[in-house]
Design a protein around this motif. Sequence first.
Motif, PDB file in Angstrom:
ATOM      1  N   VAL A 177       2.879  43.304 -35.217  1.00 29.46           N
ATOM      2  CA  VAL A 177       3.690  44.386 -34.642  1.00 29.46           C
ATOM      3  C   VAL A 177       4.748  44.825 -35.637  1.00 29.46           C
ATOM      4  O   VAL A 177       5.376  43.991 -36.295  1.00 29.46           O
ATOM      5  CB  VAL A 177       4.384  43.899 -33.346  1.00 29.46           C
ATOM      6  N   GLU A 178       4.952  46.142 -35.736  1.00 26.73           N
ATOM      7  CA  GLU A 178       6.119  46.669 -36.445  1.00 26.73           C
ATOM      8  C   GLU A 178       7.061  47.178 -35.364  1.00 26.73           C
ATOM      9  O   GLU A 178       6.765  48.146 -34.667  1.00 26.73           O
ATOM     10  CB  GLU A 178       5.749  47.786 -37.417  1.00 26.73           C
ATOM     11  N   LEU A 179       8.173  46.492 -35.213  1.00 28.61           N
ATOM     12  CA  LEU A 179       9.113  46.758 -34.126  1.00 28.61           C
ATOM     13  C   LEU A 179       9.963  47.981 -34.444  1.00 28.61           C
ATOM     14  O   LEU A 179      10.651  48.030 -35.461  1.00 28.61           O
ATOM     15  CB  LEU A 179       9.992  45.522 -33.941  1.00 28.61           C
ATOM     16  N   ASP A 180       9.917  48.963 -33.551  1.00 32.91           N
ATOM     17  CA  ASP A 180      10.738  50.164 -33.671  1.00 32.91           C
ATOM     18  C   ASP A 180      12.090  49.868 -33.020  1.00 32.91           C
ATOM     19  O   ASP A 180      12.152  49.578 -31.826  1.00 32.91           O
ATOM     20  CB  ASP A 180      10.042  51.327 -32.968  1.00 32.91           C
ATOM     21  N   THR A 181      13.166  49.929 -33.787  1.00 32.81           N
ATOM     22  CA  THR A 181      14.503  49.610 -33.274  1.00 32.81           C
ATOM     23  C   THR A 181      15.368  50.866 -33.105  1.00 32.81           C
ATOM     24  O   THR A 181      16.560  50.755 -32.846  1.00 32.81           O
ATOM     25  CB  THR A 181      15.228  48.622 -34.209  1.00 32.81           C
ATOM     26  N   SER A 182      14.762  52.036 -33.242  1.00 30.16           N
ATOM     27  CA  SER A 182      15.550  53.272 -33.271  1.00 30.16           C
ATOM     28  C   SER A 182      16.246  53.581 -31.946  1.00 30.16           C
ATOM     29  O   SER A 182      17.247  54.303 -31.938  1.00 30.16           O
ATOM     30  CB  SER A 182      14.681  54.452 -33.697  1.00 30.16           C
ATOM     31  N   ASP A 183      15.753  53.046 -30.834  1.00 29.93           N
ATOM     32  CA  ASP A 183      16.390  53.308 -29.539  1.00 29.93           C
ATOM     33  C   ASP A 183      17.314  52.179 -29.084  1.00 29.93           C
ATOM     34  O   ASP A 183      17.821  52.219 -27.967  1.00 29.93           O
ATOM     35  CB  ASP A 183      15.317  53.547 -28.468  1.00 29.93           C
ATOM     36  N   PHE A 184      17.533  51.162 -29.929  1.00 27.55           N
ATOM     37  CA  PHE A 184      18.388  50.045 -29.531  1.00 27.55           C
ATOM     38  C   PHE A 184      19.842  50.496 -29.443  1.00 27.55           C
ATOM     39  O   PHE A 184      20.380  51.080 -30.385  1.00 27.55           O
ATOM     40  CB  PHE A 184      18.294  48.888 -30.535  1.00 27.55           C
ATOM     41  N   GLY A 185      20.478  50.216 -28.333  1.00 31.49           N
ATOM     42  CA  GLY A 185      21.869  50.588 -28.132  1.00 31.49           C
ATOM     43  C   GLY A 185      22.825  49.536 -28.671  1.00 31.49           C
ATOM     44  O   GLY A 185      22.415  48.448 -29.096  1.00 31.49           O
ATOM     45  N   THR A 186      24.104  49.863 -28.661  1.00 29.26           N
ATOM     46  CA  THR A 186      25.141  48.920 -29.104  1.00 29.26           C
ATOM     47  C   THR A 186      26.179  48.760 -28.003  1.00 29.26           C
ATOM     48  O   THR A 186      26.299  49.608 -27.112  1.00 29.26           O
ATOM     49  CB  THR A 186      25.826  49.408 -30.391  1.00 29.26           C
ATOM     50  N   LEU A 187      26.917  47.665 -28.074  1.00 30.84           N
ATOM     51  CA  LEU A 187      27.990  47.406 -27.118  1.00 30.84           C
ATOM     52  C   LEU A 187      29.281  48.041 -27.630  1.00 30.84           C
ATOM     53  O   LEU A 187      29.749  47.691 -28.713  1.00 30.84           O
ATOM     54  CB  LEU A 187      28.186  45.904 -26.924  1.00 30.84           C
ATOM     55  N   PRO A 188      29.858  48.957 -26.883  1.00 29.92           N
ATOM     56  CA  PRO A 188      31.093  49.609 -27.331  1.00 29.92           C
ATOM     57  C   PRO A 188      32.306  48.699 -27.141  1.00 29.92           C
ATOM     58  O   PRO A 188      32.326  47.833 -26.271  1.00 29.92           O
ATOM     59  CB  PRO A 188      31.189  50.834 -26.417  1.00 29.92           C
ATOM     60  N   ASP A 189      33.295  48.910 -27.981  1.00 31.61           N
ATOM     61  CA  ASP A 189      34.599  48.237 -27.851  1.00 31.61           C
ATOM     62  C   ASP A 189      34.513  46.716 -27.814  1.00 31.61           C
ATOM     63  O   ASP A 189      35.228  46.073 -27.043  1.00 31.61           O
ATOM     64  CB  ASP A 189      35.333  48.742 -26.591  1.00 31.61           C
ATOM     65  N   VAL A 190      33.618  46.152 -28.619  1.00 29.21           N
ATOM     66  CA  VAL A 190      33.503  44.698 -28.719  1.00 29.21           C
ATOM     67  C   VAL A 190      33.859  44.310 -30.145  1.00 29.21           C
ATOM     68  O   VAL A 190      33.377  44.895 -31.100  1.00 29.21           O
ATOM     69  CB  VAL A 190      32.077  44.221 -28.374  1.00 29.21           C
ATOM     70  N   ARG A 191      34.722  43.311 -30.274  1.00 31.08           N
ATOM     71  CA  ARG A 191      35.138  42.863 -31.593  1.00 31.08           C
ATOM     72  C   ARG A 191      33.960  42.267 -32.367  1.00 31.08           C
ATOM     73  O   ARG A 191      33.220  41.444 -31.835  1.00 31.08           O
ATOM     74  CB  ARG A 191      36.238  41.826 -31.482  1.00 31.08           C
TER      75      ARG A 191
END
Length: 196
Positions: A177-191
Amino acid sequence: MTAVDDRPMTTGIVKIFEDLEVPEGVKAELLRGVIVMTASPDIVHNMIVADVQDQIPRSRWSRLQTQDVDILNEASEPVPDLVVVARDLLPDSGRLLPSQLVTMVVEGVSKSSAYQDYVVKRSIYAAGRIPVYLILDPIMAQCVLLTRPEGEGEDADYLTQQITKFGDPVSLEMLGVELDTSDFGTLPDVRPHRYP
């Protein structure tokens, strides 16, 4: 005459862990003889794990969420966010999946789990000889792919580490598998943290 219980201390903690009644919304794991409880993860975390699961072909792989894994020679029963096992190796039933059957484990990092995911579980999964450990980190917007486990106990580690930023593909060669990470979100306001 005094009776002496010569069983390892871990036998008692395993029994306590297995009998533990965990409140709803809490995940409990046994990690090297320590019971670790964490709150339910963020939606961002769950969506990333679901996205990874959707990209692993079900025709060849069983993709199990929150499956307890039995780590050989360890007082550990981790519960990865995702466990990947070849379909023909999956047992018919059971709470504990032997680590020697597992091809890949996936952990999504949350605000409170960075140390467990990057340090404690890295060593535990390596000790269990799990070939691939993928860490999905929405705090640092990166995937950390660990392969080639070696060593015993707390000294166990993965010899190969590849860090990929979200947006770039991750090659999961063992799964084809080649994993597509383009839609991965991030956690806002986390140190940010300091791992790996």
